[in-house]
Design a protein around this motif. Sequence first.
Motif, PDB file in Angstrom:
ATOM      1  N   VAL A 134       0.855  -1.189   0.000  1.00 29.91           N
ATOM      2  CA  VAL A 134       0.000   0.000   0.000  1.00 29.91           C
ATOM      3  C   VAL A 134       0.889   1.237   0.000  1.00 29.91           C
ATOM      4  CG1 VAL A 134      -1.723   1.321   1.281  1.00 29.91           C
ATOM      5  CG2 VAL A 134      -1.893  -1.170   1.152  1.00 29.91           C
ATOM      6  N   GLN A 135       0.628   2.157  -0.937  1.00 31.86           N
ATOM      7  CA  GLN A 135       1.456   3.346  -1.045  1.00 31.86           C
ATOM      8  C   GLN A 135       1.111   4.325   0.076  1.00 31.86           C
ATOM      9  OE1 GLN A 135       3.686   2.751  -3.012  1.00 31.86           O
ATOM     10  NE2 GLN A 135       2.836   1.398  -4.558  1.00 31.86           N
ATOM     11  N   LYS A 136       2.099   5.146   0.422  1.00 30.79           N
ATOM     12  CA  LYS A 136       1.877   6.196   1.417  1.00 30.79           C
ATOM     13  C   LYS A 136       2.310   7.515   0.801  1.00 30.79           C
ATOM     14  CE  LYS A 136       4.038   3.417   4.288  1.00 30.79           C
ATOM     15  NZ  LYS A 136       4.753   2.914   5.471  1.00 30.79           N
ATOM     16  N   ALA A 137       3.461   8.008   1.184  1.00 27.13           N
ATOM     17  CA  ALA A 137       3.954   9.253   0.594  1.00 27.13           C
ATOM     18  C   ALA A 137       4.328   9.032  -0.865  1.00 27.13           C
ATOM     19  CB  ALA A 137       5.162   9.750   1.380  1.00 27.13           C
ATOM     20  N   THR A 138       4.336  10.141  -1.630  1.00 29.39           N
ATOM     21  CA  THR A 138       4.645  10.034  -3.056  1.00 29.39           C
ATOM     22  C   THR A 138       5.810  10.904  -3.495  1.00 29.39           C
ATOM     23  OG1 THR A 138       3.102  11.808  -3.659  1.00 29.39           O
ATOM     24  CG2 THR A 138       2.217   9.574  -3.570  1.00 29.39           C
TER      25      THR A 138
ATOM     26  N   ALA B 269      11.135   7.571 -11.678  1.00 32.48           N
ATOM     27  CA  ALA B 269      10.428   8.632 -10.975  1.00 32.48           C
ATOM     28  C   ALA B 269      10.021   9.750 -11.934  1.00 32.48           C
ATOM     29  CB  ALA B 269      11.303   9.189  -9.861  1.00 32.48           C
ATOM     30  N   ILE B 270       9.055  10.546 -11.488  1.00 36.52           N
ATOM     31  CA  ILE B 270       8.510  11.629 -12.294  1.00 36.52           C
ATOM     32  C   ILE B 270       8.975  12.955 -11.711  1.00 36.52           C
ATOM     33  CG2 ILE B 270       6.397  12.694 -13.156  1.00 36.52           C
ATOM     34  CD1 ILE B 270       5.016   9.964 -12.704  1.00 36.52           C
ATOM     35  N   PRO B 271       9.765  13.743 -12.438  1.00 38.61           N
ATOM     36  CA  PRO B 271      10.246  15.018 -11.887  1.00 38.61           C
ATOM     37  C   PRO B 271       9.109  16.015 -11.682  1.00 38.61           C
ATOM     38  CG  PRO B 271      10.866  14.814 -14.191  1.00 38.61           C
ATOM     39  CD  PRO B 271      10.292  13.491 -13.786  1.00 38.61           C
TER      40      PRO B 271
ATOM     41  N   ALA C  94       6.237   2.890  -1.097  1.00 37.41           N
ATOM     42  CA  ALA C  94       6.413   1.442  -0.985  1.00 37.41           C
ATOM     43  C   ALA C  94       7.481   0.935  -1.952  1.00 37.41           C
ATOM     44  CB  ALA C  94       5.091   0.720  -1.249  1.00 37.41           C
ATOM     45  N   MET C  95       7.529   1.499  -3.152  1.00 43.90           N
ATOM     46  CA  MET C  95       8.531   1.094  -4.128  1.00 43.90           C
ATOM     47  C   MET C  95       9.921   1.583  -3.713  1.00 43.90           C
ATOM     48  SD  MET C  95       6.358   1.727  -7.653  1.00 43.90           S
ATOM     49  CE  MET C  95       7.755   1.334  -8.720  1.00 43.90           C
ATOM     50  N   LEU C  96       9.982   2.775  -3.127  1.00 43.18           N
ATOM     51  CA  LEU C  96      11.264   3.284  -2.642  1.00 43.18           C
ATOM     52  C   LEU C  96      11.793   2.409  -1.510  1.00 43.18           C
ATOM     53  CD1 LEU C  96      13.451   5.498  -2.652  1.00 43.18           C
ATOM     54  CD2 LEU C  96      12.059   6.720  -0.969  1.00 43.18           C
ATOM     55  N   GLU C  97      10.922   2.034  -0.575  1.00 41.18           N
ATOM     56  CA  GLU C  97      11.350   1.181   0.534  1.00 41.18           C
ATOM     57  C   GLU C  97      11.821  -0.179   0.030  1.00 41.18           C
ATOM     58  OE1 GLU C  97       8.246   1.016   3.426  1.00 41.18           O
ATOM     59  OE2 GLU C  97       8.553   3.086   4.095  1.00 41.18           O
ATOM     60  N   GLN C  98      11.172  -0.704  -0.996  1.00 41.76           N
ATOM     61  CA  GLN C  98      11.618  -1.976  -1.562  1.00 41.76           C
ATOM     62  C   GLN C  98      13.021  -1.836  -2.146  1.00 41.76           C
ATOM     63  OE1 GLN C  98       9.995  -4.993  -1.425  1.00 41.76           O
ATOM     64  NE2 GLN C  98      11.953  -5.766  -2.219  1.00 41.76           N
TER      65      GLN C  98
END
Length: 359
Positions: free
Chosen positions: A42-46, A69-71, A104-108
């Motif tokens: 589940v995503q949290k911050a973006t 990532a999207i600038p 969530a993707m960053l933490e992974q």
Amino acid sequence: MAQSARILIVGGGASGLACALSCARLGADVRIVEKRPSRTSVQKATGVAQGFLHQLADFGITERVISQAIPMRRFVFHDDEKLVADLRVPDVNGEPPAHLYPQAMLEQAMEEALAAYGVQVEYGRVFASVVENADGIEATIRDGDETEIIKADWLVAADGGKSAVRSFLNVPFVGRDYPEDWSVAEIETETWPQDTQAQLFLQANGVGLFLSQPRRGVVQGIFNAKGVASRLTHMFQDARLLYEREFRVSLRRVPSPRIGRVWLIGDAAHVQSPVGGQGLNLAIWDGVTLGRALARHETEVEKTLRDRARSVLRFTHFDYLMLSTKWRSIQYLRNSYWKFAGRFPRSAAWFFTLISGVW
């Protein structure tokens, strides 16, 4: 040669992972335990700010993240359905102040980088207690019916806003709760304008909806009221709801991040409004800063952590007040400023420098 520091980290979120990465990179003996059975999807911050992406570069993460990532280039602001500003976001030090990327993707990615140092997150392991002695700390960790006593020089509590470590030590969490019920949701949609990364819709009654694009085809909405999913499905006719949850927001921090040989970082040490997108970024900064210091046996970092948290909490509280104000005079001044910034983006450089985390 000094003996390698022994560090136990409780909590496998962004702050705990950042601390573990810093410790492992500098040769410390680190373990990290997490009560969840596995990492959540589940995503949290973006938003990941420029300064914190630079910190993560030490661990080989930045290039991998930047490629997906999207600038942050364009921000559109409406008030009572009227366009206030369509702002081309100014660069900070020649780079976008932030990139949009799901937490969530960053933490992974952080967990995979940590595994490359030979350190695994130990899931399903729950903190029970800690005692301090002449040699360091002894923490009791439970895994089902089994119990382990872990000895270390330092314990780092990175276990979130409802920190079990903070509760066990009876550390005050000073501050206040905001009055609103908030909600967050994500949808899949093909109708989001692809040249826009964030949109803000305010109302005269102090209710605000912030939309961002954590990844292509997905929109996240944060609303300082209930019912964000219905707002999103009304705005985007092709919306497919991924999740929705409600939450409360507080402005709180511990008096000091250090209690003897225990340190508190991330949401265990401070919580703030999501307005301004600083929670994830401060958590990463906390973890990298403390991990580097402990691994190098440089423990005079307490004031640095405390002062940074105070500054960020002041900034997010100001942003919250500007978003939620019902005073017409304040709304007029706020909107006048952002209208001007829309015409002359460099006038907002101070704001985006704070967002970037490079100060």
